[in-house]
Design a protein around this motif. Sequence first.
Motif, PDB file in Angstrom:
ATOM      1  N   THR A   1       0.836  -1.188   0.000  1.00  0.00           N
ATOM      2  CA  THR A   1       0.000   0.000   0.000  1.00  0.00           C
ATOM      3  C   THR A   1       0.877   1.246   0.000  1.00  0.00           C
ATOM      4  N   LEU A   2       0.566   2.183  -0.883  1.00  0.00           N
ATOM      5  CA  LEU A   2       1.307   3.438  -0.934  1.00  0.00           C
ATOM      6  C   LEU A   2       0.707   4.426   0.053  1.00  0.00           C
ATOM      7  N   THR A   3       1.556   5.191   0.730  1.00  0.00           N
ATOM      8  CA  THR A   3       1.070   6.264   1.586  1.00  0.00           C
ATOM      9  C   THR A   3       0.559   7.403   0.708  1.00  0.00           C
ATOM     10  N   ALA A   4      -0.106   8.377   1.325  1.00  0.00           N
ATOM     11  CA  ALA A   4      -0.635   9.521   0.575  1.00  0.00           C
ATOM     12  C   ALA A   4       0.503  10.271  -0.122  1.00  0.00           C
ATOM     13  N   ARG A   5       1.623  10.446   0.569  1.00  0.00           N
ATOM     14  CA  ARG A   5       2.758  11.165  -0.018  1.00  0.00           C
ATOM     15  C   ARG A   5       3.380  10.355  -1.158  1.00  0.00           C
ATOM     16  N   GLU A   6       3.443   9.046  -0.992  1.00  0.00           N
ATOM     17  CA  GLU A   6       3.973   8.196  -2.057  1.00  0.00           C
ATOM     18  C   GLU A   6       3.048   8.188  -3.267  1.00  0.00           C
ATOM     19  N   GLN A   7       1.732   8.266  -3.027  1.00  0.00           N
ATOM     20  CA  GLN A   7       0.776   8.343  -4.131  1.00  0.00           C
ATOM     21  C   GLN A   7       0.957   9.662  -4.886  1.00  0.00           C
ATOM     22  N   GLN A   8       1.194  10.753  -4.151  1.00  0.00           N
ATOM     23  CA  GLN A   8       1.481  12.039  -4.801  1.00  0.00           C
ATOM     24  C   GLN A   8       2.735  11.928  -5.658  1.00  0.00           C
ATOM     25  N   THR A   9       3.739  11.305  -5.111  1.00  0.00           N
ATOM     26  CA  THR A   9       4.997  11.133  -5.836  1.00  0.00           C
ATOM     27  C   THR A   9       4.770  10.325  -7.105  1.00  0.00           C
ATOM     28  N   LEU A  10       3.973   9.274  -7.010  1.00  0.00           N
ATOM     29  CA  LEU A  10       3.667   8.435  -8.166  1.00  0.00           C
ATOM     30  C   LEU A  10       2.949   9.246  -9.245  1.00  0.00           C
ATOM     31  N   GLN A  11       2.002  10.079  -8.847  1.00  0.00           N
ATOM     32  CA  GLN A  11       1.281  10.908  -9.818  1.00  0.00           C
ATOM     33  C   GLN A  11       2.239  11.850 -10.531  1.00  0.00           C
ATOM     34  N   LEU A  12       3.188  12.410  -9.802  1.00  0.00           N
ATOM     35  CA  LEU A  12       4.172  13.307 -10.406  1.00  0.00           C
ATOM     36  C   LEU A  12       5.085  12.549 -11.369  1.00  0.00           C
TER      37      LEU A  12
ATOM     38  N   GLN B   1      11.696  18.581  -9.614  1.00  0.00           N
ATOM     39  CA  GLN B   1      10.309  19.032  -9.709  1.00  0.00           C
ATOM     40  C   GLN B   1       9.461  18.425  -8.600  1.00  0.00           C
ATOM     41  N   ILE B   2       9.705  17.150  -8.281  1.00  0.00           N
ATOM     42  CA  ILE B   2       8.977  16.507  -7.184  1.00  0.00           C
ATOM     43  C   ILE B   2       9.295  17.206  -5.872  1.00  0.00           C
ATOM     44  N   SER B   3      10.570  17.524  -5.670  1.00  0.00           N
ATOM     45  CA  SER B   3      10.997  18.230  -4.464  1.00  0.00           C
ATOM     46  C   SER B   3      10.273  19.562  -4.324  1.00  0.00           C
ATOM     47  N   ALA B   4      10.224  20.336  -5.416  1.00  0.00           N
ATOM     48  CA  ALA B   4       9.588  21.658  -5.382  1.00  0.00           C
ATOM     49  C   ALA B   4       8.083  21.542  -5.188  1.00  0.00           C
ATOM     50  N   THR B   5       7.454  20.606  -5.871  1.00  0.00           N
ATOM     51  CA  THR B   5       6.001  20.461  -5.791  1.00  0.00           C
ATOM     52  C   THR B   5       5.549  20.013  -4.409  1.00  0.00           C
ATOM     53  N   LEU B   6       6.279  19.088  -3.822  1.00  0.00           N
ATOM     54  CA  LEU B   6       5.909  18.562  -2.507  1.00  0.00           C
ATOM     55  C   LEU B   6       6.447  19.419  -1.367  1.00  0.00           C
ATOM     56  N   GLY B   7       7.341  20.342  -1.682  1.00  0.00           N
ATOM     57  CA  GLY B   7       7.915  21.203  -0.656  1.00  0.00           C
ATOM     58  C   GLY B   7       8.834  20.468   0.297  1.00  0.00           C
ATOM     59  N   VAL B   8       9.607  19.519  -0.253  1.00  0.00           N
ATOM     60  CA  VAL B   8      10.535  18.741   0.568  1.00  0.00           C
ATOM     61  C   VAL B   8      11.940  18.849  -0.015  1.00  0.00           C
ATOM     62  N   ALA B   9      12.927  18.446   0.758  1.00  0.00           N
ATOM     63  CA  ALA B   9      14.307  18.468   0.282  1.00  0.00           C
ATOM     64  C   ALA B   9      14.490  17.462  -0.842  1.00  0.00           C
ATOM     65  N   ARG B  10      15.517  17.701  -1.658  1.00  0.00           N
ATOM     66  CA  ARG B  10      15.764  16.829  -2.802  1.00  0.00           C
ATOM     67  C   ARG B  10      16.004  15.384  -2.352  1.00  0.00           C
ATOM     68  N   ASN B  11      16.765  15.204  -1.285  1.00  0.00           N
ATOM     69  CA  ASN B  11      17.031  13.851  -0.790  1.00  0.00           C
ATOM     70  C   ASN B  11      15.748  13.172  -0.312  1.00  0.00           C
ATOM     71  N   THR B  12      14.854  13.956   0.291  1.00  0.00           N
ATOM     72  CA  THR B  12      13.574  13.403   0.733  1.00  0.00           C
ATOM     73  C   THR B  12      12.740  12.974  -0.457  1.00  0.00           C
ATOM     74  N   ALA B  13      12.735  13.816  -1.497  1.00  0.00           N
ATOM     75  CA  ALA B  13      11.999  13.467  -2.719  1.00  0.00           C
ATOM     76  C   ALA B  13      12.556  12.189  -3.327  1.00  0.00           C
ATOM     77  N   ARG B  14      13.879  12.074  -3.343  1.00  0.00           N
ATOM     78  CA  ARG B  14      14.519  10.875  -3.885  1.00  0.00           C
ATOM     79  C   ARG B  14      14.116   9.644  -3.066  1.00  0.00           C
ATOM     80  N   ASN B  15      14.011   9.808  -1.745  1.00  0.00           N
ATOM     81  CA  ASN B  15      13.597   8.694  -0.884  1.00  0.00           C
ATOM     82  C   ASN B  15      12.153   8.281  -1.161  1.00  0.00           C
ATOM     83  N   HIS B  16      11.285   9.281  -1.398  1.00  0.00           N
ATOM     84  CA  HIS B  16       9.890   8.977  -1.737  1.00  0.00           C
ATOM     85  C   HIS B  16       9.833   8.148  -3.019  1.00  0.00           C
ATOM     86  N   VAL B  17      10.616   8.570  -4.014  1.00  0.00           N
ATOM     87  CA  VAL B  17      10.641   7.859  -5.296  1.00  0.00           C
ATOM     88  C   VAL B  17      11.119   6.424  -5.094  1.00  0.00           C
ATOM     89  N   GLN B  18      12.182   6.254  -4.316  1.00  0.00           N
ATOM     90  CA  GLN B  18      12.730   4.915  -4.107  1.00  0.00           C
ATOM     91  C   GLN B  18      11.733   4.009  -3.389  1.00  0.00           C
TER      92      GLN B  18
END
Length: 205
Positions: free
Chosen positions: A143-154, A163-180
């Motif tokens: 199951t994907l979390t809400a933030r992971e679902q947002q990342t998937l949509q992006l 772009q994911i980092s800017a859209t979600l308002g998180v650090a680049r490393n955090t965005a990379r972790n969401h993607v992974q």
Amino acid sequence: MTRVVLVEDHDMVAEAIGLALERAGIEVVARAATVAAALADIRRTGPDVVLLDRRLPDGDGTTLIPQLSATTRVLVLTGEATASIAARVAEAGGAGLILKSARLDELVEAVERVAAGEVVFDQKLLGGVLERLSGRVRFAGSTLTAREQQTLQLLAGGAGTDQISATLGVARNTARNHVQRVLDKLGASSKLEAVSIARREGLLD
């Protein structure tokens, strides 16, 4: 500065591409003309992106992708492109494919996009790539979390890490972790494969 290893066996083509990249502020840290030399240069320099010719004197350049995709982004350069070739690149973990007939400014843009975490495939080939991948992978069922679902949509919209980092308002490393985490939960080896699985499983709007 983005660091690139350029793998191309035609000297004039390599020279033109190298100059175009350097004029755009991209550092070409090594040039290679064979699969063997490319692997040695990549291991020695640790580039951000490998611009990889598909046909080399000692073999198919795409055979290198599985060895590289965990540590560097691979953009394949080819004289011909079909959905089958594009799917093979994507399945191996490549970040994109660009034709040798593309303009130099288009090639530079593709390198920059790949370096930023995007997947770059010609739109005419993309449907075929997704179709090929969706028939070969299985959804892990997590199951994907809400933030992971947002990342998937992006990701489905073609967004890169920045772009994911800017859209979600998180650090680049955090965005990379969401993607992974999205890739891990979907059992995917690449962003393109994750989108394919998600579409097949009805996880995307």
